[in-house]
Each structure stands twice: as C-alpha cells, then as structure tokens.
Design an enzyme around this catalytic site. Structure first.
Site, PDB file in Angstrom:
ATOM      1  N   ARG A  53       4.711  11.221  -2.231  1.00  0.00           N
ATOM      2  CA  ARG A  53       4.516  10.961  -0.799  1.00  0.00           C
ATOM      3  C   ARG A  53       5.830  11.136  -0.029  1.00  0.00           C
ATOM      4  O   ARG A  53       6.774  10.400  -0.240  1.00  0.00           O
ATOM      5  CB  ARG A  53       4.010   9.534  -0.613  1.00  0.00           C
ATOM      6  CG  ARG A  53       3.815   9.145   0.825  1.00  0.00           C
ATOM      7  CD  ARG A  53       3.395   7.691   0.927  1.00  0.00           C
ATOM      8  NE  ARG A  53       3.338   7.301   2.328  1.00  0.00           N
ATOM      9  CZ  ARG A  53       3.675   6.117   2.782  1.00  0.00           C
ATOM     10  NH1 ARG A  53       4.084   5.172   1.949  1.00  0.00           N
ATOM     11  NH2 ARG A  53       3.606   5.851   4.062  1.00  0.00           N
ATOM     12  N   ARG A  82       6.984   0.852  13.553  1.00  0.00           N
ATOM     13  CA  ARG A  82       7.625   0.320  12.340  1.00  0.00           C
ATOM     14  C   ARG A  82       8.803  -0.602  12.655  1.00  0.00           C
ATOM     15  O   ARG A  82       9.368  -1.217  11.764  1.00  0.00           O
ATOM     16  CB  ARG A  82       8.104   1.454  11.444  1.00  0.00           C
ATOM     17  CG  ARG A  82       6.989   2.312  10.902  1.00  0.00           C
ATOM     18  CD  ARG A  82       7.513   3.337   9.905  1.00  0.00           C
ATOM     19  NE  ARG A  82       6.565   4.379   9.662  1.00  0.00           N
ATOM     20  CZ  ARG A  82       5.561   4.319   8.787  1.00  0.00           C
ATOM     21  NH1 ARG A  82       5.381   3.223   8.071  1.00  0.00           N
ATOM     22  NH2 ARG A  82       4.744   5.337   8.626  1.00  0.00           N
ATOM     23  N   ASP A 123       2.279 -15.815   7.136  1.00  0.00           N
ATOM     24  CA  ASP A 123       1.898 -17.200   6.863  1.00  0.00           C
ATOM     25  C   ASP A 123       2.109 -17.549   5.391  1.00  0.00           C
ATOM     26  O   ASP A 123       2.564 -18.652   5.069  1.00  0.00           O
ATOM     27  CB  ASP A 123       0.445 -17.442   7.260  1.00  0.00           C
ATOM     28  CG  ASP A 123       0.243 -17.435   8.771  1.00  0.00           C
ATOM     29  OD1 ASP A 123       1.233 -17.456   9.523  1.00  0.00           O
ATOM     30  OD2 ASP A 123      -0.938 -17.407   9.183  1.00  0.00           O
ATOM     31  N   ALA A 137       3.055  -0.783   4.888  1.00  0.00           N
ATOM     32  CA  ALA A 137       2.517  -0.876   6.243  1.00  0.00           C
ATOM     33  C   ALA A 137       2.096  -2.294   6.624  1.00  0.00           C
ATOM     34  O   ALA A 137       2.087  -2.637   7.806  1.00  0.00           O
ATOM     35  CB  ALA A 137       1.332   0.074   6.394  1.00  0.00           C
ATOM     36  N   SER A 152      13.108   3.205   3.400  1.00  0.00           N
ATOM     37  CA  SER A 152      13.627   3.921   4.566  1.00  0.00           C
ATOM     38  C   SER A 152      14.165   2.926   5.594  1.00  0.00           C
ATOM     39  O   SER A 152      13.881   1.735   5.534  1.00  0.00           O
ATOM     40  CB  SER A 152      12.524   4.774   5.204  1.00  0.00           C
ATOM     41  OG  SER A 152      11.515   3.948   5.755  1.00  0.00           O
ATOM     42  N   HIS A 166       4.122  -4.555   9.122  1.00  0.00           N
ATOM     43  CA  HIS A 166       4.020  -4.443  10.575  1.00  0.00           C
ATOM     44  C   HIS A 166       2.718  -5.017  11.135  1.00  0.00           C
ATOM     45  O   HIS A 166       2.561  -5.080  12.355  1.00  0.00           O
ATOM     46  CB  HIS A 166       4.152  -2.974  10.983  1.00  0.00           C
ATOM     47  CG  HIS A 166       5.230  -2.273  10.229  1.00  0.00           C
ATOM     48  ND1 HIS A 166       6.566  -2.543  10.419  1.00  0.00           N
ATOM     49  CD2 HIS A 166       5.168  -1.340   9.242  1.00  0.00           C
ATOM     50  CE1 HIS A 166       7.276  -1.794   9.593  1.00  0.00           C
ATOM     51  NE2 HIS A 166       6.456  -1.056   8.878  1.00  0.00           N
ATOM     52  N   TYR A 225      11.025   8.942   1.525  1.00  0.00           N
ATOM     53  CA  TYR A 225      10.991   7.887   0.518  1.00  0.00           C
ATOM     54  C   TYR A 225      11.738   8.229  -0.772  1.00  0.00           C
ATOM     55  O   TYR A 225      11.847   7.380  -1.651  1.00  0.00           O
ATOM     56  CB  TYR A 225       9.541   7.524   0.191  1.00  0.00           C
ATOM     57  CG  TYR A 225       8.786   7.028   1.399  1.00  0.00           C
ATOM     58  CD1 TYR A 225       9.097   5.794   1.972  1.00  0.00           C
ATOM     59  CD2 TYR A 225       7.793   7.790   1.986  1.00  0.00           C
ATOM     60  CE1 TYR A 225       8.418   5.339   3.089  1.00  0.00           C
ATOM     61  CE2 TYR A 225       7.106   7.334   3.098  1.00  0.00           C
ATOM     62  CZ  TYR A 225       7.431   6.116   3.647  1.00  0.00           C
ATOM     63  OH  TYR A 225       6.765   5.667   4.757  1.00  0.00           O
ATOM     64  N   GLU A 267      12.559  -9.321   2.275  1.00  0.00           N
ATOM     65  CA  GLU A 267      11.794  -8.127   2.651  1.00  0.00           C
ATOM     66  C   GLU A 267      12.674  -6.908   2.406  1.00  0.00           C
ATOM     67  O   GLU A 267      13.871  -6.930   2.710  1.00  0.00           O
ATOM     68  CB  GLU A 267      11.425  -8.227   4.128  1.00  0.00           C
ATOM     69  CG  GLU A 267      10.702  -7.029   4.680  1.00  0.00           C
ATOM     70  CD  GLU A 267      10.496  -7.110   6.189  1.00  0.00           C
ATOM     71  OE1 GLU A 267      10.443  -6.039   6.817  1.00  0.00           O
ATOM     72  OE2 GLU A 267      10.395  -8.227   6.741  1.00  0.00           O
ATOM     73  N   ASN A 327       8.288  -5.254  -0.799  1.00  0.00           N
ATOM     74  CA  ASN A 327       8.130  -4.088   0.049  1.00  0.00           C
ATOM     75  C   ASN A 327       6.646  -4.056   0.384  1.00  0.00           C
ATOM     76  O   ASN A 327       5.840  -3.549  -0.388  1.00  0.00           O
ATOM     77  CB  ASN A 327       8.571  -2.817  -0.674  1.00  0.00           C
ATOM     78  CG  ASN A 327       8.472  -1.591   0.199  1.00  0.00           C
ATOM     79  OD1 ASN A 327       7.858  -1.615   1.251  1.00  0.00           O
ATOM     80  ND2 ASN A 327       9.068  -0.504  -0.243  1.00  0.00           N
ATOM     81  N   PRO A 379       0.790  -1.219   0.000  1.00  0.00           N
ATOM     82  CA  PRO A 379       0.000   0.000   0.000  1.00  0.00           C
ATOM     83  C   PRO A 379       0.829   1.279   0.000  1.00  0.00           C
ATOM     84  O   PRO A 379       1.883   1.356   0.621  1.00  0.00           O
ATOM     85  CB  PRO A 379      -0.825  -0.101   1.288  1.00  0.00           C
ATOM     86  CG  PRO A 379      -0.083  -1.045   2.162  1.00  0.00           C
ATOM     87  CD  PRO A 379       0.596  -1.998   1.227  1.00  0.00           C
ATOM     88  N   ASN A 380       0.328   2.229  -0.740  1.00  0.00           N
ATOM     89  CA  ASN A 380       0.844   3.592  -0.845  1.00  0.00           C
ATOM     90  C   ASN A 380       2.126   3.716  -1.652  1.00  0.00           C
ATOM     91  O   ASN A 380       2.580   4.830  -1.908  1.00  0.00           O
ATOM     92  CB  ASN A 380       1.023   4.233   0.543  1.00  0.00           C
ATOM     93  CG  ASN A 380      -0.283   4.341   1.277  1.00  0.00           C
ATOM     94  OD1 ASN A 380      -1.259   4.842   0.724  1.00  0.00           O
ATOM     95  ND2 ASN A 380      -0.340   3.847   2.502  1.00  0.00           N
ATOM     96  N   ARG A 410      12.725   4.980  12.558  1.00  0.00           N
ATOM     97  CA  ARG A 410      11.461   5.697  12.446  1.00  0.00           C
ATOM     98  C   ARG A 410      10.570   5.408  13.651  1.00  0.00           C
ATOM     99  O   ARG A 410      11.038   4.974  14.694  1.00  0.00           O
ATOM    100  CB  ARG A 410      10.795   5.329  11.124  1.00  0.00           C
ATOM    101  CG  ARG A 410      11.683   5.776   9.933  1.00  0.00           C
ATOM    102  CD  ARG A 410      11.039   5.610   8.616  1.00  0.00           C
ATOM    103  NE  ARG A 410       9.773   6.352   8.567  1.00  0.00           N
ATOM    104  CZ  ARG A 410       8.810   6.071   7.701  1.00  0.00           C
ATOM    105  NH1 ARG A 410       8.957   5.086   6.837  1.00  0.00           N
ATOM    106  NH2 ARG A 410       7.698   6.770   7.699  1.00  0.00           N
ATOM    107  N   HIS A 414      12.757  -2.319   2.302  1.00  0.00           N
ATOM    108  CA  HIS A 414      12.133  -1.021   2.586  1.00  0.00           C
ATOM    109  C   HIS A 414      13.035   0.091   2.083  1.00  0.00           C
ATOM    110  O   HIS A 414      14.263  -0.020   2.156  1.00  0.00           O
ATOM    111  CB  HIS A 414      11.897  -0.831   4.086  1.00  0.00           C
ATOM    112  CG  HIS A 414      11.041  -1.899   4.664  1.00  0.00           C
ATOM    113  ND1 HIS A 414       9.676  -1.902   4.519  1.00  0.00           N
ATOM    114  CD2 HIS A 414      11.354  -3.029   5.341  1.00  0.00           C
ATOM    115  CE1 HIS A 414       9.188  -2.985   5.101  1.00  0.00           C
ATOM    116  NE2 HIS A 414      10.181  -3.687   5.596  1.00  0.00           N
TER     117      HIS A 414
END
Length: 147
Positions: A18, A111, A87, A77, A102, A80, A23, A98, A74, A10-11, A107, A100
């Site tokens: 943003r 997070r 799963d 949100a 940032s 978290h 970012y 995984e 990535n 998301p986002n 942060r 990210h």
C-alpha cells in the site's frame, strides 16, 4: 518482563504493498520483528496485533488494562474518527503512545486531527517504521519513571 501491546488498525496489514511512497516498503511482519528485537533490548515482551475492526481495537484496550504495562498504537484511519478509542484510552489507566509511519500533519487536512492524542501520553509520527521503535522507547521511559 513487562508486556507492551503494539496495536495496529485498519489497512496496516497491507504495508509493503500500500502506497510505499508514503508508508515505506516494509511489511507489518518486518515491523513486528523490529519491535520484538527492540523489546528484547529494553527488557519488554511485545504482543503485536493488527485488526481492521474498530471494536476489536477497543476490546484489546480493555484487555490491556488488566494485563500489560502500556500500549503503542497505530490506529490508522481510526485515529481521526474514533471517539470509542479515545474513551478506551482514557478508561484503561496505563500509558498509551500514538504512532504513525507518515507525518500526518504534512498530509490531507482530515489527518491533522487525532481523536486519540488528547488521551495519549504522546504522539510520534513521520519516522517510518522507526516510529514504532521510538514509541517503544518512550513507553519504556514512562515505565521507568513510574517506578
């Protein structure tokens, strides 16, 4: 050539607009182009996707189990909060890295905890768009050692 899913949560479609101080100024399309170019160098086919919906990410993880060599994700949100993605990562039997943009550990406290990290092969964060390239290289190394 092995295929790698590069999945975005998301986002991330809002990159470039943003919070560029956190970012960066690159768009998701810019990052996709970087990933495709890096994939070509590594001999990997990159399938780059983005969704704002948790269930779609889970579906893509399930799809990956039958069709790709690994996933760079990535999850935004959902990193978290999503037991479902944790799963799914454990269920598919292919390497997941995984990533990210940032440094999530520098942060907000919420997070600092990743639901994915315990199930992933590794976590890369804090290097901006380069985090994607590092994740692809990590997956390529994992695939080479599996041979």
């Amino acid at each position: 050539m092995p295929t790698i899913f590069v999945l975005n949560g998301p986002n991330l479609n809002m990159l470039g607009k943003r919070e560029p101080g956190i970012y960066g100024g690159q768009t998701l399309a810019d990052i996709e182009a970087m990933c495709v170019a890096e994939g070509e160098k590594l001999g990997l086919t990159i399938d780059f996707r983005q969704t704002n919906h948790e269930g779609v990410l889970v579906d893509w993880f399930h799809e990956a189990s039958d069709s790709v060599a690994g996933i760079a994700v990535n999850a935004g949100a959902y990193t978290h909060t999503s037991v479902a993605l944790h799963d799914a990562t454990r269920a598919i039997g292919i390497p997941v890295v995984e990533l990210h943009l940032s440094n999530v550990h520098a942060r907000e406290e919420f997070r600092h905890k990743s639901m994915l990290a315990p199930a992933a092969k590794g976590v890369i964060c804090g290097f901006g768009a380069q985090s994607y390239i590092l994740a692809l290289n990590a997956l390529n190394t994992l695939l080479q050692t599996q041979k």
